[in-house]
Design an enzyme around this catalytic site. Structure first.
Site: not given
Length: 621
Positions: A307, A336, A355
């Site tokens: 994270r 993000e 990601h």
């Protein structure tokens, strides 16, 4: 497993508009008749929720889509909103049970406007399931599914308060995330992405991109859960020495992999490479900051596929600029997507990916199937093994306690209807279990939740289930204590002989339910799989807890059963059970009458006018 499913359905069922309307009548609730599902999926729900379970699945706008049960009967299908991309394999699982709407890329405002129409919501990491979203669900939203392992984008406290189950998919993407962590580790060590970009720009810079070897280096795995453990296994195969920090990791699992568990400071102080695999919580937010970086070796390298929020990104830029951190490889970010002018993303010593930790074909399909199955199971009322905000009740315990789930709820529901309005609210509830089992052999969390459900729901607009039962009791100042009484026959096969519910420091609208100690006391047991009421105050009775119930306290004299039965028969109210308990012959007695229909007010008044009847009460089940 049918009984286990029935128990969990009762634990998770939640009445909606129809049930709430039923509670509005001053007497015992206006009777609302709804079609019942007659499929295996809803063979047993809970006494107060059998009809409401149907209402729970009806779309808010009144649109009802019907599916077929095993006998051809129709039942309303639940609705599922998929807010982020899910593979077709997962969507196929969902469509086999529910109406599915895919609405990708919604704004927060669009999600708030839409969510009230659905029973379940499935998200990935990009959608924030906030308190506002859960409140906008208006009591209908029963399940939130997070397609992935992290649940930091879901407000768990608000979900628990709303009685909304949160499930995730923690296993399907484990290998993919671990592989990506190793890929970033190796590519960072050998400057793969920088060398690739330079060569494509026409530059041949062999001497600039000399890397470092992995063999013999120390890797600190921060967070030794599923992904962290898999990274450790692969790093050992690369010849690295692995240390790990995780306050909850079992030492034997670490030893089996060949990792050494150490403290946080020791891990970051000894490591040449640090790989992050911890969840984002208040305790881990920005745990890698200026102070942490100062404790690391000069030239340490950091990988993050967990994270973004666990790293203070501004502090990392400073550490990179100073050389304290030689390189970083990042798959996740605090925001993000990150800003286009992000100093961290644009830093020449940082390798970045958007990601991609779970982005393999196999992982995407696995996660989709895993979360779809968890959501479908939860909508059926089954407690998923991946539930993150409900106490886990093992399947074997569910199965064993299934017959007692309905009994516990009905005793609570009867007890609260006996409380007089001037009592000022229920505060003390004692649940007594008579059992041959020892303290470690009887898990009563499910039964306690059902007693709470029975007590709270008839007198409030709160929906109670296993997820939020203890929270609801605490918020209402309801102190529930439990006691086990040893049964005389230790060889008894049944887990429980009886369940007793005692309400203390309240007045009763039916004096016959008051015990010698001044408490409202009800006790019941399961006979042939059916809950029965066996004790009211000091009186022993025996009446099946099906339909509704009339309690009469009277002078014990001949003809009373006939007089009451005649009044009910004249208005076509069918009696299902009748039982009389008395203290002494010719003294006082209690007559408990089970009725299939709800008598009208005039019929009840006729019963009350019988001279020998001192008091009576109608109770809805």
């Amino acid at each position: 497993m049918a009984t286990a499913a029935a128990a969990s359905r009762a634990a998770l069922s939640r009445p909606h508009a129809a049930a709430a309307a039923a509670r509005a009548s001053p007497a015992a609730g206006a009777r609302v008749t709804l079609p019942r599902r007659r499929s295996v999926r809803s063979a047993v729900i809970s006494s107060s929720a059998s009809a409401a379970a149907v209402a729970a699945s009806e779309p808010a706008a009144g649109r009802v889509t019907l599916g077929a049960g095993t006998d051809g009967a129709l039942w309303p299908k639940p609705a599922v909103l998929v807010a982020e991309k899910l593979s077709e394999a997962g969507l196929a699982v969902l469509r086999g049970f529910a109406d599915v709407e895919c609405a990708y890329g919604m704004s927060p405002a669009e999600l708030l406007a839409k969510v009230a129409q659905f029973d379940a919501l499935i998200v990935r990491s990009g959608t924030k399931v906030t308190r506002e979203v859960l409140e906008a669900g208006r009591g209908r939203l029963r399940v939130v599914g997070r397609a992935g392992v992290g649940i930091d984008n879901v407000d768990l406290q608000a979900a628990t308060e709303a009685g909304c189950l949160v499930v995730n998919a923690p296993t399907a993407n484990t290998v993919a995330a671990a592989e990506h962590g190793i890929a970033l580790l190796a590519s960072m060590a050998r400057n793969v992405s920088q060398a690739d970009a330079a060569l494509k720009a026409g530059k041949w810079q062999r001497t600039k991109y000399v890397g470092v070897s992995l063999v013999g280096k120390t890797l600190a795995v921060m967070g030794f859960g599923k992904v962290g453990s898999e990274v450790a296994r692969r790093a050992k195969g690369l010849g690295m020495h692995v240390i790990a920090h995780d306050p909850y990791a079992p030492a034997d699992r670490a030893r089996a992999i060949g990792a050494e568990l150490v403290s946080f400071d020791e891990a970051i102080g000894r490591a040449d490479f640090i790989s992050l695999h911890m969840p984002l919580t208040p305790a881990t937010s920005k745990v890698f900051n200026d102070e942490s970086f100062a404790k690391m070796k000069n030239g340490v390298r950091i990988i993050n596929v967990a994270r973004g929020g666990v790293i203070d990104e501004d502090a990392l830029v400073r550490a990179l600029d100073s050389g304290k951190v030689a390189q970083a490889a990042l798959d996740v970010f605090t925001e993000e997507p990150p800003a286009k002018d992000s100093k961290l993303v644009l830093h020449e010593n940082v390798t970045v990916t958007p990601h991609l930790g779970a982005s393999t074909v196999e992982a995407q399909e696995g996660v989709a199937i895993e979360i779809a199955e968890a959501v479908v199971g939860a909508l059926r009322g089954e407690l998923a093994a991946t539930a993150v905000n409900a106490p886990m009740v093992p399947a074997e315990v569910m199965s064993e306690l299934a017959p007692y789930v309905s009994l516990a709820e009905k005793l609570g529901k009867l007890a609260v209807q006996l409380v007089a309005g001037e009592s000022g609210g229920i505060k003390g509830v004692k649940v007594v279990y008579t059992t041959a089992r020892g303290p470690d052999d009887l898990d009563t969390r499910l039964l306690r939740a059902m007693v709470t459900k029975g007590i709270v729901e008839p007198v409030s607009s709160t929906f109670v289930n296993l997820v939020n039962a203890d929270y609801t009791a605490k918020q209402r100042g309801l102190r529930i204590t439990e006691e086990r009484v040893s049964h005389e026959s230790p060889a008894a096969e049944a887990p429980l002989e009886s369940i007793q519910v005692r309400l203390s420091h309240v007045q009763s609208k039916f004096a016959g339910a008051i015990s010698d100690g001044g408490d409202i006391v009800l006790e019941g047991r399961v006979k042939y799989g059916v809950p029965h009421l066996t004790v009211v105050g000091p009186y022993e009775v025996d009446v099946s807890l099906e339909g509704n119930l009339i309690l009469c306290r009277q002078i014990d004299q001949p003809g009373m059963i006939g007089k009451v039965g005649n009044i009910l028969g004249q208005t076509n109210v069918n009696i299902s059970f009748m039982s009389v308990g008395r203290t002494f012959r010719g003294k006082q007695a209690i007559m408990a009458i089970g009725v299939d229909e709800e008598p009208d007010k005039e019929t009840l008044e006729h019963i009350g006018h019988i001279p020998a009847i001192e008091e009576f009460v109608f109770l809805e089940l």
